[in-house]
Motif scaffolding. Structure first.
Motif, short mmCIF file in Angstrom:
data_model
loop_
_atom_site.label_atom_id
_atom_site.label_comp_id
_atom_site.label_asym_id
_atom_site.label_seq_id
_atom_site.Cartn_x
_atom_site.Cartn_y
_atom_site.Cartn_z
N ILE A 44 -20.79 32.93 29.79
CA ILE A 44 -19.77 32.68 30.70
C ILE A 44 -19.99 31.17 31.31
CG2 ILE A 44 -19.12 33.64 32.97
CD1 ILE A 44 -20.64 36.17 32.15
N SER A 45 -18.75 30.64 31.92
CA SER A 45 -18.70 29.55 32.80
C SER A 45 -18.39 30.12 33.79
CB SER A 45 -17.92 28.50 31.94
OG SER A 45 -18.26 27.73 31.07
N ARG A 46 -18.97 29.43 35.01
CA ARG A 46 -18.67 29.88 36.38
C ARG A 46 -18.54 28.64 37.34
NH1 ARG A 46 -21.44 35.30 38.58
NH2 ARG A 46 -19.83 35.01 39.86
N THR A 47 -17.69 28.33 38.17
CA THR A 47 -17.53 27.43 39.11
C THR A 47 -18.54 27.53 40.31
OG1 THR A 47 -15.13 27.61 38.67
CG2 THR A 47 -15.76 26.22 40.92
N TRP A 48 -19.17 26.29 40.67
CA TRP A 48 -20.21 26.16 41.40
C TRP A 48 -20.15 27.05 42.71
CZ3 TRP A 48 -20.30 23.48 46.12
CH2 TRP A 48 -19.30 22.52 46.42
N ASP A 49 -19.18 26.72 43.48
CA ASP A 49 -19.06 27.57 44.90
C ASP A 49 -18.54 28.87 44.73
OD1 ASP A 49 -16.45 26.20 44.14
OD2 ASP A 49 -16.45 25.49 45.93
N THR A 50 -17.06 28.91 44.25
CA THR A 50 -16.38 30.14 44.26
C THR A 50 -17.15 31.25 43.24
OG1 THR A 50 -14.94 29.61 42.68
CG2 THR A 50 -14.38 29.09 45.05
N GLY A 51 -17.77 30.98 42.22
CA GLY A 51 -18.11 31.55 41.16
C GLY A 51 -17.15 32.23 40.28
N GLU A 52 -16.00 31.54 40.52
CA GLU A 52 -14.93 31.94 39.52
C GLU A 52 -15.10 31.71 37.90
OE1 GLU A 52 -10.49 29.99 38.15
OE2 GLU A 52 -11.41 29.26 39.91
N GLU A 53 -14.75 32.59 37.22
CA GLU A 53 -14.96 32.35 35.70
C GLU A 53 -14.09 31.52 35.15
OE1 GLU A 53 -15.95 35.93 33.27
OE2 GLU A 53 -17.54 36.78 34.84
N THR A 54 -14.38 30.57 34.39
CA THR A 54 -13.50 29.66 33.74
C THR A 54 -13.43 29.85 32.06
OG1 THR A 54 -15.12 27.96 33.59
CG2 THR A 54 -13.55 27.99 35.28
N SER A 55 -14.73 30.52 31.65
CA SER A 55 -14.38 30.93 30.18
C SER A 55 -15.49 32.27 30.11
CB SER A 55 -14.71 29.60 29.21
OG SER A 55 -16.25 29.70 28.95
N ARG A 56 -15.28 33.04 29.13
CA ARG A 56 -16.15 34.32 28.93
C ARG A 56 -15.88 34.55 27.43
NH1 ARG A 56 -17.77 39.57 30.98
NH2 ARG A 56 -18.22 38.74 33.05
N LEU A 57 -17.04 34.36 26.89
CA LEU A 57 -17.10 34.62 25.35
C LEU A 57 -18.02 36.04 25.13
CD1 LEU A 57 -18.05 31.60 23.13
CD2 LEU A 57 -15.67 32.58 23.64
N PRO A 58 -17.60 36.95 24.49
CA PRO A 58 -18.51 37.86 23.98
C PRO A 58 -19.51 37.65 23.08
CG PRO A 58 -16.42 38.40 23.29
CD PRO A 58 -16.20 37.15 23.95
N MET A 59 -20.83 38.15 23.35
CA MET A 59 -21.69 37.69 22.46
C MET A 59 -22.43 38.90 22.09
SD MET A 59 -21.80 34.50 22.40
CE MET A 59 -22.88 34.05 21.17
N SER A 60 -23.63 39.34 21.71
CA SER A 60 -24.29 40.53 21.35
C SER A 60 -23.56 41.07 20.19
CB SER A 60 -24.28 41.51 22.73
OG SER A 60 -25.30 42.43 22.30
N GLU A 61 -22.80 42.40 20.22
CA GLU A 61 -22.36 43.08 18.80
C GLU A 61 -20.97 42.26 18.46
OE1 GLU A 61 -23.11 45.23 21.56
OE2 GLU A 61 -25.10 45.98 20.53
N ALA A 62 -20.42 41.47 19.47
CA ALA A 62 -19.05 40.88 18.99
C ALA A 62 -19.59 39.62 18.27
CB ALA A 62 -18.33 40.53 20.12
N ALA A 63 -20.68 38.89 18.52
CA ALA A 63 -21.13 37.89 17.63
C ALA A 63 -21.76 38.38 16.29
CB ALA A 63 -22.28 37.22 18.57
N GLU A 64 -22.42 39.61 16.29
CA GLU A 64 -22.97 40.16 14.96
C GLU A 64 -21.75 40.22 14.07
OE1 GLU A 64 -26.07 42.30 14.31
OE2 GLU A 64 -26.64 42.58 16.32
N VAL A 65 -20.66 40.71 14.54
CA VAL A 65 -19.31 40.99 13.73
C VAL A 65 -18.78 39.80 13.38
CG1 VAL A 65 -17.07 41.81 14.02
CG2 VAL A 65 -18.92 43.24 14.81
N ARG A 66 -18.89 38.50 14.26
CA ARG A 66 -17.97 37.40 14.07
C ARG A 66 -19.00 36.60 13.12
NH1 ARG A 66 -13.44 35.60 16.27
NH2 ARG A 66 -12.94 33.09 16.23
N TYR A 67 -20.23 36.54 13.53
CA TYR A 67 -21.11 35.63 12.82
C TYR A 67 -22.20 36.00 11.92
CZ TYR A 67 -18.96 32.77 16.82
OH TYR A 67 -17.95 32.05 17.33
N GLY A 68 -22.20 37.52 11.96
CA GLY A 68 -23.24 37.94 11.28
C GLY A 68 -24.71 37.99 11.77
N ALA A 69 -24.67 37.53 12.90
CA ALA A 69 -25.89 37.71 13.87
C ALA A 69 -25.69 37.38 15.48
CB ALA A 69 -26.93 36.29 13.48
#
Ligand SMILES: Cc1cc2nc3c(=O)[nH]c(=O)nc-3n(C[C@H](O)[C@H](O)[C@H](O)COP(=O)(O)OP(=O)(O)OC[C@H]3O[C@@H](n4cnc5c(N)ncnc54)[C@H](O)[C@@H]3O)c2cc1C
Length: 375
Positions: A75-100
């Motif tokens: 996740i990328s967040r903005t320093w003061d507001t905490g707003e998310e500017t990007s969010r990539l799923p890892m864990s199972e999603a990464a296993e499916v996409r990249y094999g690990a």
């Protein structure tokens, strides 16, 4: 089977992986590490899917999963507001996409797992390489006055590599004006902070300040990395202590989560950050480099260990079935296979904008060191 005697200077992440991979090819690989024992020093290592897939095939993936954490997202967040500017799923999603998956682990746990996978005779501790003598065979001279003949020398001896200095002379890194701080705190010390199962980068109002947070040790510990501008500190070290209050002062306007994390730090390590340009050449005679010795990078893509692991695998593939007569050509192939990718990550780290907003991680996480076509 053809077998080379290979002396690997440095028993860090890259050196130990190289020994494992080269031994799998039938070579007699020996690690010469300057430390007298493997201690649980350092803090984090971020292993993204490109590295975990490489480690799985080295046979250590299962052991690593016992102690590592598995970040749920990046996740990328903005320093003061905490707003998310990007969010990539890892864990199972990464296993499916990249094999690990992505694994985040204490550096000490990773080193221990790698060292345990090697036979005792493959690691010599208390051996600080000082000089490399070219010839056939090559000779490594150590600080204790002893020396060792080998067919090939691999410099896996980190940012201040003695082997690199021997092959190419002193380097002249450029100080960024930034220092980095690292700390590990128990998760129980920050109960009010959310998202601690994710890998989160807090982007500051300027590129000089940022905080990266992710879980370690099955999620029981939290790793914290932060930078501050500081012109009067030039020590590039993994172990020197820093002043936590100095750090807290710089971050006092940040989101309450960041302040709570920094408030929980009892101690921090502190290191000046230097930039080095990609090297045009890594090998001289029958000696080559890998990992930080070959391509030291600022830590803004958290890929230092991953690149060292990829190097180790690709080097072993280039040396499969190779004898002394084929060494120079094999080292050439290794460099050609690795230089463009590591230079891209070195430059990307320096730019420090990767995944700040939407974007793809495929070119980094999708790389398969065991399968990539060799030149
Ligand atoms: C003590 C220490 C703590 C670290 N802590 C962190 C951390 O918390 N977070 C992070 O992101 N990165 C950390 N790193 C760096 C990180 O491990 C590397 O950037 C990355 O793994 C690349 O691996 P490498 O094998 O190229 O280098 P490294 O993993 O740095 O390994 C280099 C090895 O070579 C040994 N060595 C150095 N000089 C000689 C010599 N002349 N002869 C023989 N052996 C030598 C060192 O003792 C070390 O074991 C640390 C490195 C060290 C050495």
């Amino acid at each position: 089977m053809t077998s080379l005697k290979i002396g690997i200077c440095g028993g860090g992440v890259g050196g130990l992986c190289a020994a494992l991979a080269l031994r799998q090819q039938g070579h007699e690989a020996i690690v010469f590490e300057r430390a007298k024992q493997f201690l649980r020093i350092g803090a984090d290592v971020n292993l993204t899917p490109n590295a975990v897939r490489a480690l799985d095939r080295l046979g250590v993936g299962e052991v690593l999963r016992e102690t590592a954490a598995r970040p749920t997202h990046r996740i990328s967040r903005t320093w003061d507001t905490g707003e998310e500017t990007s969010r990539l799923p890892m864990s199972e999603a990464a296993e499916v996409r990249y094999g690990a998956p992505q694994l985040t682990i204490h550096r000490g746990d990773l080193l221990q797992a790698l060292a345990n996978a090697l036979p005792e005779e493959a690691i010599r501790l208390g051996k600080q390489a000082e000089r490399v003598e070219q010839g056939e065979p090559m000779r490594i001279h150590f600080a204790d006055g002893t020396s060792e003949e080998v067919d090939l020398v691999v410099g896996g001896d980190g940012i201040h590599s003695a082997v690199r200095r021997e092959l190419f002379g002193e380097d002249h890194p450029e100080f960024t004006g930034l220092v980095s701080y690292r700390a590990v705190v128990p998760r129980s010390a920050v109960p009010e902070v959310e998202n601690l199962d994710a890998f989160t980068k807090w982007w500051g109002p300027s590129p000089d300040v940022q905080v990266v947070v992710f879980p370690l040790t099955r999620g029981e510990e939290v790793f914290i990395f932060a930078t501050t501008p500081q012109d009067d500190w030039r020590e590039e070290s993994w172990t020197l202590p820093g002043d936590v209050d100095e750090l807290r002062r710089v971050y006092r306007a940040f989101h309450p989560d960041v302040q709570a994390l920094l408030a929980a730090c009892d101690s921090v390590t502190k290191s000046a950050l230097y930039v080095r340009e990609p090297m045009p050449q890594w090998s001289v005679g029958h000696a080559t480099l890998l990992g930080d010795a070959a391509h030291p990078m600022v830590p803004f893509m958290a890929q230092g260990a991953c690149m060292a692991i990829e190097d180790a695998v690709v080097l072993s593939r280039c040396l499969e079935g190779v004898d002394r007569a084929g060494l120079s050509a094999a080292l050439q192939r290794y460099e050609e296979a690795r230089k463009a990718r590591t230079a891209q990550v070195q430059r990307g780290s320096r730019a420090n904008d990767w995944l700040k907003g939407e974007g793809t991680a495929d070119w980094v996480y999708g790389y398969d060191a065991w399968g990539v076509e060799l030149p």
